[in-house]
Design a protein around this motif. Structure first.
Motif, PDB file in Angstrom:
ATOM      1  N   LEU A  70       0.834  -1.204   0.000  1.00  0.00           N
ATOM      2  CA  LEU A  70       0.000   0.000   0.000  1.00  0.00           C
ATOM      3  C   LEU A  70       0.869   1.255   0.000  1.00  0.00           C
ATOM      4  O   LEU A  70       0.613   2.205  -0.755  1.00  0.00           O
ATOM      5  CB  LEU A  70      -0.934  -0.009   1.201  1.00  0.00           C
ATOM      6  CG  LEU A  70      -1.860   1.176   1.358  1.00  0.00           C
ATOM      7  CD1 LEU A  70      -2.819   1.272   0.175  1.00  0.00           C
ATOM      8  CD2 LEU A  70      -2.644   1.067   2.660  1.00  0.00           C
ATOM      9  N   LEU A  71       1.909   1.260   0.825  1.00  0.00           N
ATOM     10  CA  LEU A  71       2.818   2.403   0.848  1.00  0.00           C
ATOM     11  C   LEU A  71       3.530   2.569  -0.489  1.00  0.00           C
ATOM     12  O   LEU A  71       3.713   3.692  -0.965  1.00  0.00           O
ATOM     13  CB  LEU A  71       3.843   2.246   1.973  1.00  0.00           C
ATOM     14  CG  LEU A  71       3.328   2.491   3.377  1.00  0.00           C
ATOM     15  CD1 LEU A  71       4.374   2.071   4.405  1.00  0.00           C
ATOM     16  CD2 LEU A  71       2.951   3.950   3.565  1.00  0.00           C
ATOM     17  N   LYS A  72       3.933   1.459  -1.080  1.00  0.00           N
ATOM     18  CA  LYS A  72       4.635   1.522  -2.365  1.00  0.00           C
ATOM     19  C   LYS A  72       3.753   2.185  -3.421  1.00  0.00           C
ATOM     20  O   LYS A  72       4.182   3.112  -4.108  1.00  0.00           O
ATOM     21  CB  LYS A  72       5.044   0.123  -2.809  1.00  0.00           C
ATOM     22  CG  LYS A  72       5.784   0.119  -4.127  1.00  0.00           C
ATOM     23  CD  LYS A  72       6.177  -1.301  -4.494  1.00  0.00           C
ATOM     24  CE  LYS A  72       7.205  -1.327  -5.577  1.00  0.00           C
ATOM     25  NZ  LYS A  72       8.548  -0.992  -5.128  1.00  0.00           N
ATOM     26  N   TRP A  73       2.528   1.712  -3.567  1.00  0.00           N
ATOM     27  CA  TRP A  73       1.660   2.257  -4.614  1.00  0.00           C
ATOM     28  C   TRP A  73       1.192   3.670  -4.289  1.00  0.00           C
ATOM     29  O   TRP A  73       1.021   4.487  -5.199  1.00  0.00           O
ATOM     30  CB  TRP A  73       0.488   1.313  -4.896  1.00  0.00           C
ATOM     31  CG  TRP A  73       0.998   0.105  -5.593  1.00  0.00           C
ATOM     32  CD1 TRP A  73       1.095  -1.168  -5.106  1.00  0.00           C
ATOM     33  CD2 TRP A  73       1.569   0.058  -6.907  1.00  0.00           C
ATOM     34  NE1 TRP A  73       1.675  -1.993  -6.030  1.00  0.00           N
ATOM     35  CE2 TRP A  73       1.979  -1.268  -7.156  1.00  0.00           C
ATOM     36  CE3 TRP A  73       1.777   1.013  -7.902  1.00  0.00           C
ATOM     37  CZ2 TRP A  73       2.572  -1.666  -8.342  1.00  0.00           C
ATOM     38  CZ3 TRP A  73       2.370   0.614  -9.090  1.00  0.00           C
ATOM     39  CH2 TRP A  73       2.758  -0.704  -9.307  1.00  0.00           C
ATOM     40  N   SER A  74       1.037   3.986  -3.021  1.00  0.00           N
ATOM     41  CA  SER A  74       0.701   5.361  -2.644  1.00  0.00           C
ATOM     42  C   SER A  74       1.850   6.296  -2.990  1.00  0.00           C
ATOM     43  O   SER A  74       1.638   7.417  -3.468  1.00  0.00           O
ATOM     44  CB  SER A  74       0.391   5.445  -1.148  1.00  0.00           C
ATOM     45  OG  SER A  74      -0.751   4.690  -0.837  1.00  0.00           O
ATOM     46  N   GLY A  75       3.075   5.833  -2.760  1.00  0.00           N
ATOM     47  CA  GLY A  75       4.249   6.620  -3.119  1.00  0.00           C
ATOM     48  C   GLY A  75       4.338   6.859  -4.619  1.00  0.00           C
ATOM     49  O   GLY A  75       4.669   7.966  -5.063  1.00  0.00           O
ATOM     50  N   VAL A  76       4.023   5.830  -5.401  1.00  0.00           N
ATOM     51  CA  VAL A  76       4.015   5.977  -6.857  1.00  0.00           C
ATOM     52  C   VAL A  76       2.982   7.022  -7.262  1.00  0.00           C
ATOM     53  O   VAL A  76       3.257   7.898  -8.101  1.00  0.00           O
ATOM     54  CB  VAL A  76       3.734   4.619  -7.540  1.00  0.00           C
ATOM     55  CG1 VAL A  76       3.442   4.799  -9.022  1.00  0.00           C
ATOM     56  CG2 VAL A  76       4.898   3.668  -7.329  1.00  0.00           C
ATOM     57  N   ASP A  77       1.794   6.954  -6.677  1.00  0.00           N
ATOM     58  CA  ASP A  77       0.751   7.933  -6.989  1.00  0.00           C
ATOM     59  C   ASP A  77       1.186   9.349  -6.617  1.00  0.00           C
ATOM     60  O   ASP A  77       0.942  10.303  -7.362  1.00  0.00           O
ATOM     61  CB  ASP A  77      -0.551   7.586  -6.260  1.00  0.00           C
ATOM     62  CG  ASP A  77      -1.229   6.349  -6.808  1.00  0.00           C
ATOM     63  OD1 ASP A  77      -0.900   5.923  -7.942  1.00  0.00           O
ATOM     64  OD2 ASP A  77      -2.092   5.781  -6.095  1.00  0.00           O
ATOM     65  N   LEU A  78       1.846   9.489  -5.454  1.00  0.00           N
ATOM     66  CA  LEU A  78       2.328  10.810  -5.042  1.00  0.00           C
ATOM     67  C   LEU A  78       3.398  11.333  -5.996  1.00  0.00           C
ATOM     68  O   LEU A  78       3.427  12.526  -6.318  1.00  0.00           O
ATOM     69  CB  LEU A  78       2.881  10.762  -3.614  1.00  0.00           C
ATOM     70  CG  LEU A  78       1.841  10.672  -2.502  1.00  0.00           C
ATOM     71  CD1 LEU A  78       2.532  10.489  -1.160  1.00  0.00           C
ATOM     72  CD2 LEU A  78       0.973  11.918  -2.479  1.00  0.00           C
ATOM     73  N   MET A  79       4.273  10.458  -6.450  1.00  0.00           N
ATOM     74  CA  MET A  79       5.316  10.877  -7.403  1.00  0.00           C
ATOM     75  C   MET A  79       4.684  11.364  -8.701  1.00  0.00           C
ATOM     76  O   MET A  79       5.113  12.382  -9.258  1.00  0.00           O
ATOM     77  CB  MET A  79       6.270   9.714  -7.692  1.00  0.00           C
ATOM     78  CG  MET A  79       7.040   9.220  -6.490  1.00  0.00           C
ATOM     79  SD  MET A  79       8.429  10.235  -6.087  1.00  0.00           S
ATOM     80  CE  MET A  79       9.595   9.699  -7.299  1.00  0.00           C
ATOM     81  N   GLN A  80       3.677  10.665  -9.171  1.00  0.00           N
ATOM     82  CA  GLN A  80       3.004  11.090 -10.404  1.00  0.00           C
ATOM     83  C   GLN A  80       2.304  12.431 -10.209  1.00  0.00           C
ATOM     84  O   GLN A  80       2.355  13.304 -11.093  1.00  0.00           O
ATOM     85  CB  GLN A  80       2.009  10.025 -10.849  1.00  0.00           C
ATOM     86  CG  GLN A  80       2.677   8.761 -11.344  1.00  0.00           C
ATOM     87  CD  GLN A  80       1.701   7.636 -11.620  1.00  0.00           C
ATOM     88  OE1 GLN A  80       0.529   7.697 -11.244  1.00  0.00           O
ATOM     89  NE2 GLN A  80       2.177   6.590 -12.272  1.00  0.00           N
ATOM     90  N   ALA A  81       1.681  12.603  -9.054  1.00  0.00           N
ATOM     91  CA  ALA A  81       1.027  13.887  -8.769  1.00  0.00           C
ATOM     92  C   ALA A  81       2.066  15.004  -8.680  1.00  0.00           C
ATOM     93  O   ALA A  81       1.838  16.116  -9.166  1.00  0.00           O
ATOM     94  CB  ALA A  81       0.223  13.792  -7.471  1.00  0.00           C
ATOM     95  N   ALA A  82       3.219  14.709  -8.091  1.00  0.00           N
ATOM     96  CA  ALA A  82       4.285  15.702  -7.987  1.00  0.00           C
ATOM     97  C   ALA A  82       4.792  16.102  -9.374  1.00  0.00           C
ATOM     98  O   ALA A  82       5.053  17.286  -9.623  1.00  0.00           O
ATOM     99  CB  ALA A  82       5.434  15.152  -7.142  1.00  0.00           C
TER     100      ALA A  82
END
Length: 77
Positions: A20-32
């Motif tokens: 969950l943390l991994k995919w949330s981090g990926v989503d945050l990177m894309q948003a960034a």
């Protein structure tokens, strides 16, 4: 040594939280990236800091899951 049900569940929960943390981090990177492209670098940097902290936590949880698997970390009733 096979894991008992409590430790199997603990390991499964840790691995689930890690994913969950991994995919949330990926989503945050894309948003960034989108924010950066839109000229909102300060906001993008904040999201990158959060994503980095997720990665640190992800690494810790993955380590704990490995410790459960090896028997170093156990759950008791």
């Amino acid at each position: 040594m096979p894991l008992n049900k409590l430790n199997q569940q603990l390991r499964r929960d840790l691995k689930e939280a890690t994913a969950l943390l991994k995919w949330s981090g990926v989503d945050l990177m894309q948003a960034a990236m989108r924010l950066s492209e839109a000229g909102q670098e300060d906001e993008a940097r904040e999201l990158l800091k959060i994503a980095a902290s997720y990665q640190d936590s992800e690494d810790k949880l993955a380590g704990y899951a490995d410790e459960v698997k090896s028997g170093k970390l156990r759950r008791t009733e």
